[in-house]
Design a protein around this motif. Structure first.
Motif, PDB file in Angstrom:
ATOM      1  N   SER A   1       1.040  -1.341   0.052  1.00  0.00           N
ATOM      2  CA  SER A   1      -0.117  -0.099   0.089  1.00  0.00           C
ATOM      3  C   SER A   1       0.869   1.248  -0.025  1.00  0.00           C
ATOM      4  O   SER A   1       0.682   2.216  -0.644  1.00  0.00           O
ATOM      5  N   LYS A   2       1.880   1.095   0.792  1.00  0.00           N
ATOM      6  CA  LYS A   2       2.736   2.584   0.917  1.00  0.00           C
ATOM      7  C   LYS A   2       3.589   2.744  -0.528  1.00  0.00           C
ATOM      8  O   LYS A   2       3.603   3.827  -1.048  1.00  0.00           O
ATOM      9  N   LYS A   3       3.958   1.308  -1.069  1.00  0.00           N
ATOM     10  CA  LYS A   3       4.675   1.755  -2.212  1.00  0.00           C
ATOM     11  C   LYS A   3       3.639   2.284  -3.371  1.00  0.00           C
ATOM     12  O   LYS A   3       3.958   3.223  -4.243  1.00  0.00           O
ATOM     13  N   LEU A   4       2.433   1.572  -3.407  1.00  0.00           N
ATOM     14  CA  LEU A   4       1.701   2.103  -4.437  1.00  0.00           C
ATOM     15  C   LEU A   4       1.233   3.437  -4.428  1.00  0.00           C
ATOM     16  O   LEU A   4       1.211   4.243  -5.360  1.00  0.00           O
ATOM     17  N   LEU A   5       0.866   3.882  -2.993  1.00  0.00           N
ATOM     18  CA  LEU A   5       0.712   5.452  -2.671  1.00  0.00           C
ATOM     19  C   LEU A   5       1.376   6.252  -3.035  1.00  0.00           C
ATOM     20  O   LEU A   5       1.497   7.355  -3.760  1.00  0.00           O
ATOM     21  N   GLN A   6       2.898   5.646  -3.004  1.00  0.00           N
ATOM     22  CA  GLN A   6       4.004   6.674  -2.996  1.00  0.00           C
ATOM     23  C   GLN A   6       4.314   6.770  -4.499  1.00  0.00           C
ATOM     24  O   GLN A   6       4.494   8.120  -5.011  1.00  0.00           O
ATOM     25  N   ASP A   7       3.996   5.836  -5.231  1.00  0.00           N
ATOM     26  CA  ASP A   7       4.198   5.956  -6.979  1.00  0.00           C
ATOM     27  C   ASP A   7       2.900   6.716  -7.637  1.00  0.00           C
ATOM     28  O   ASP A   7       3.137   7.067  -8.756  1.00  0.00           O
ATOM     29  N   LEU A   8       1.897   6.882  -6.837  1.00  0.00           N
ATOM     30  CA  LEU A   8       0.723   7.145  -7.501  1.00  0.00           C
ATOM     31  C   LEU A   8       0.850   8.424  -7.890  1.00  0.00           C
ATOM     32  O   LEU A   8       0.273   8.970  -9.169  1.00  0.00           O
ATOM     33  N   GLY A   9       1.377   9.812  -7.384  1.00  0.00           N
ATOM     34  CA  GLY A   9       1.570  10.873  -7.646  1.00  0.00           C
ATOM     35  C   GLY A   9       2.434  11.127  -8.942  1.00  0.00           C
ATOM     36  O   GLY A   9       2.225  12.265  -9.782  1.00  0.00           O
ATOM     37  N   LEU A  10       3.303  10.142  -9.476  1.00  0.00           N
ATOM     38  CA  LEU A  10       4.162  10.059 -10.345  1.00  0.00           C
ATOM     39  C   LEU A  10       3.808   9.541 -11.594  1.00  0.00           C
ATOM     40  O   LEU A  10       4.326   9.527 -12.667  1.00  0.00           O
ATOM     41  N   GLN A  11       2.537   9.086 -11.767  1.00  0.00           N
ATOM     42  CA  GLN A  11       1.955   8.487 -12.587  1.00  0.00           C
ATOM     43  C   GLN A  11       1.110   8.919 -13.681  1.00  0.00           C
ATOM     44  O   GLN A  11       0.366  10.100 -13.286  1.00  0.00           O
ATOM     45  N   ASN A  12       0.895   8.691 -14.874  1.00  0.00           N
ATOM     46  CA  ASN A  12      -0.118   9.081 -15.995  1.00  0.00           C
ATOM     47  C   ASN A  12      -1.469   8.547 -15.383  1.00  0.00           C
ATOM     48  O   ASN A  12      -1.432   7.505 -14.513  1.00  0.00           O
ATOM     49  N   GLN A  13      -2.538   8.836 -16.126  1.00  0.00           N
ATOM     50  CA  GLN A  13      -3.607   8.537 -15.534  1.00  0.00           C
ATOM     51  C   GLN A  13      -4.175   7.213 -15.692  1.00  0.00           C
ATOM     52  O   GLN A  13      -4.599   6.430 -14.839  1.00  0.00           O
ATOM     53  N   GLU A  14      -3.640   6.580 -16.598  1.00  0.00           N
ATOM     54  CA  GLU A  14      -3.763   4.927 -16.991  1.00  0.00           C
ATOM     55  C   GLU A  14      -2.980   4.023 -15.803  1.00  0.00           C
ATOM     56  O   GLU A  14      -3.316   3.206 -15.301  1.00  0.00           O
ATOM     57  N   GLU A  15      -1.928   4.671 -15.513  1.00  0.00           N
ATOM     58  CA  GLU A  15      -0.761   4.031 -14.619  1.00  0.00           C
ATOM     59  C   GLU A  15      -1.502   4.042 -13.204  1.00  0.00           C
ATOM     60  O   GLU A  15      -1.414   3.243 -12.346  1.00  0.00           O
ATOM     61  N   ALA A  16      -2.286   5.213 -12.944  1.00  0.00           N
ATOM     62  CA  ALA A  16      -2.806   5.593 -11.677  1.00  0.00           C
ATOM     63  C   ALA A  16      -3.910   4.682 -11.416  1.00  0.00           C
ATOM     64  O   ALA A  16      -4.063   4.342 -10.452  1.00  0.00           O
ATOM     65  N   GLN A  17      -4.791   4.465 -12.668  1.00  0.00           N
ATOM     66  CA  GLN A  17      -5.927   3.686 -12.545  1.00  0.00           C
ATOM     67  C   GLN A  17      -5.499   2.154 -12.021  1.00  0.00           C
ATOM     68  O   GLN A  17      -6.125   1.432 -11.306  1.00  0.00           O
ATOM     69  N   THR A  18      -4.702   1.615 -12.694  1.00  0.00           N
ATOM     70  CA  THR A  18      -3.921   0.539 -12.483  1.00  0.00           C
ATOM     71  C   THR A  18      -3.370   0.221 -11.115  1.00  0.00           C
ATOM     72  O   THR A  18      -3.669  -0.470 -10.299  1.00  0.00           O
ATOM     73  N   SER A  19      -2.621   1.222 -10.636  1.00  0.00           N
ATOM     74  CA  SER A  19      -2.201   1.416  -9.111  1.00  0.00           C
ATOM     75  C   SER A  19      -3.464   1.485  -8.154  1.00  0.00           C
ATOM     76  O   SER A  19      -3.623   0.562  -7.257  1.00  0.00           O
ATOM     77  N   THR A  20      -4.485   2.158  -8.608  1.00  0.00           N
ATOM     78  CA  THR A  20      -5.700   2.167  -7.631  1.00  0.00           C
ATOM     79  C   THR A  20      -6.370   0.727  -7.649  1.00  0.00           C
ATOM     80  O   THR A  20      -6.630   0.164  -6.469  1.00  0.00           O
ATOM     81  N   GLN A  21      -6.452   0.245  -8.841  1.00  0.00           N
ATOM     82  CA  GLN A  21      -7.199  -1.129  -8.709  1.00  0.00           C
ATOM     83  C   GLN A  21      -6.237  -2.233  -7.893  1.00  0.00           C
ATOM     84  O   GLN A  21      -6.604  -2.966  -7.135  1.00  0.00           O
ATOM     85  N   LEU A  22      -4.833  -2.113  -8.073  1.00  0.00           N
ATOM     86  CA  LEU A  22      -4.047  -2.848  -7.210  1.00  0.00           C
ATOM     87  C   LEU A  22      -4.014  -2.543  -5.662  1.00  0.00           C
ATOM     88  O   LEU A  22      -3.989  -3.627  -4.818  1.00  0.00           O
ATOM     89  N   LEU A  23      -4.198  -1.427  -5.216  1.00  0.00           N
ATOM     90  CA  LEU A  23      -4.594  -0.989  -3.950  1.00  0.00           C
ATOM     91  C   LEU A  23      -5.786  -1.697  -3.504  1.00  0.00           C
ATOM     92  O   LEU A  23      -5.901  -2.194  -2.317  1.00  0.00           O
ATOM     93  N   PHE A  24      -6.940  -1.457  -4.308  1.00  0.00           N
ATOM     94  CA  PHE A  24      -8.098  -2.320  -3.971  1.00  0.00           C
ATOM     95  C   PHE A  24      -8.100  -3.793  -3.589  1.00  0.00           C
ATOM     96  O   PHE A  24      -8.504  -4.482  -2.657  1.00  0.00           O
ATOM     97  N   CYS A  25      -7.282  -4.330  -4.703  1.00  0.00           N
ATOM     98  CA  CYS A  25      -6.923  -5.807  -4.501  1.00  0.00           C
ATOM     99  C   CYS A  25      -6.169  -6.034  -3.484  1.00  0.00           C
ATOM    100  O   CYS A  25      -6.521  -7.018  -2.567  1.00  0.00           O
ATOM    101  N   THR A  26      -5.136  -5.518  -2.895  1.00  0.00           N
ATOM    102  CA  THR A  26      -4.372  -5.680  -1.779  1.00  0.00           C
ATOM    103  C   THR A  26      -5.201  -5.583  -0.525  1.00  0.00           C
ATOM    104  O   THR A  26      -5.296  -6.303   0.420  1.00  0.00           O
ATOM    105  N   ARG A  27      -6.290  -4.669  -0.493  1.00  0.00           N
ATOM    106  CA  ARG A  27      -7.163  -4.354   0.714  1.00  0.00           C
ATOM    107  C   ARG A  27      -7.937  -5.692   0.916  1.00  0.00           C
ATOM    108  O   ARG A  27      -8.329  -6.038   1.690  1.00  0.00           O
ATOM    109  N   TYR A  28      -8.636  -5.959  -0.415  1.00  0.00           N
ATOM    110  CA  TYR A  28      -9.674  -7.194  -0.346  1.00  0.00           C
ATOM    111  C   TYR A  28      -8.737  -8.491   0.251  1.00  0.00           C
ATOM    112  O   TYR A  28      -9.317  -9.114   1.148  1.00  0.00           O
ATOM    113  N   LEU A  29      -7.611  -8.697  -0.140  1.00  0.00           N
ATOM    114  CA  LEU A  29      -6.722  -9.803   0.376  1.00  0.00           C
ATOM    115  C   LEU A  29      -6.530  -9.547   1.773  1.00  0.00           C
ATOM    116  O   LEU A  29      -6.498 -10.556   2.609  1.00  0.00           O
ATOM    117  N   GLU A  30      -6.159  -8.663   2.235  1.00  0.00           N
ATOM    118  CA  GLU A  30      -5.985  -8.198   3.557  1.00  0.00           C
ATOM    119  C   GLU A  30      -7.108  -8.561   4.565  1.00  0.00           C
ATOM    120  O   GLU A  30      -7.289  -9.069   5.373  1.00  0.00           O
TER     121      GLU A  30
END
Length: 133
Positions: free
Chosen positions: A78-107
């Motif tokens: 979560s920390k890694k994905l959030l840290q990288d979020l501001g440096l990404q274009n819109q498509e990459e940010a959407q992917t990171s957001t989906q990865l964050l959601f999946c991480t949360r569901y698994l947790e």
């Protein structure tokens, strides 16, 4: 209460399955920590179902230990994905957001397994589970 936890577990599993379907269609690179989390949670689900069906309370400490691993991976990723979020274009940010959601569901799946395992321990032994941690 256990049935409600299993239902919640299934809800999160469905969300993860939808994520996996999306990942396959979009050819998204999965972080190794997310793959590791999913493997740990899968073993937790197997073990908690075994506990439930057979009263195998000897599995409870293993389930709880695995939840600790899942929590660590969730925090790290979560920390890694959030840290990288501001440096990404819109498509990459959407992917990171989906990865964050999946991480949360698994947790949350890991937490549900732990909760069920502790309840089964109580039902079988009449005592609350006390961790050595």
């Amino acid at each position: 209460m256990i049935a409600a936890k299993f239902e919640r577990l299934a809800d999160h599993a469905l969300r993860v399955a939808k994520f996996v379907s999306w990942v396959a269609a979009e050819d998204v690179q999965i972080p190794p920590q997310l793959a590791e989390m999913s493997g740990i949670v899968s073993r937790m689900v197997d073990d908690v179902l075994l506990c439930f069906l057979t009263d195998a309370v000897d599995k409870v400490p293993e389930i709880i230990q695995r939840d600790t691993q899942v929590d660590y991976l969730h925090d790290y990723l979560s920390k890694k994905l959030l840290q990288d979020l501001g440096l990404q274009n819109q498509e990459e940010a959407q992917t990171s957001t989906q990865l964050l959601f999946c991480t949360r569901y698994l947790e949350r799946m890991g937490d549900a397994c732990t909760s069920v395992a502790k309840r089964i321990y109580f039902i079988v032994t009449g005592k609350r589970y006390k961790s050595d941690l």
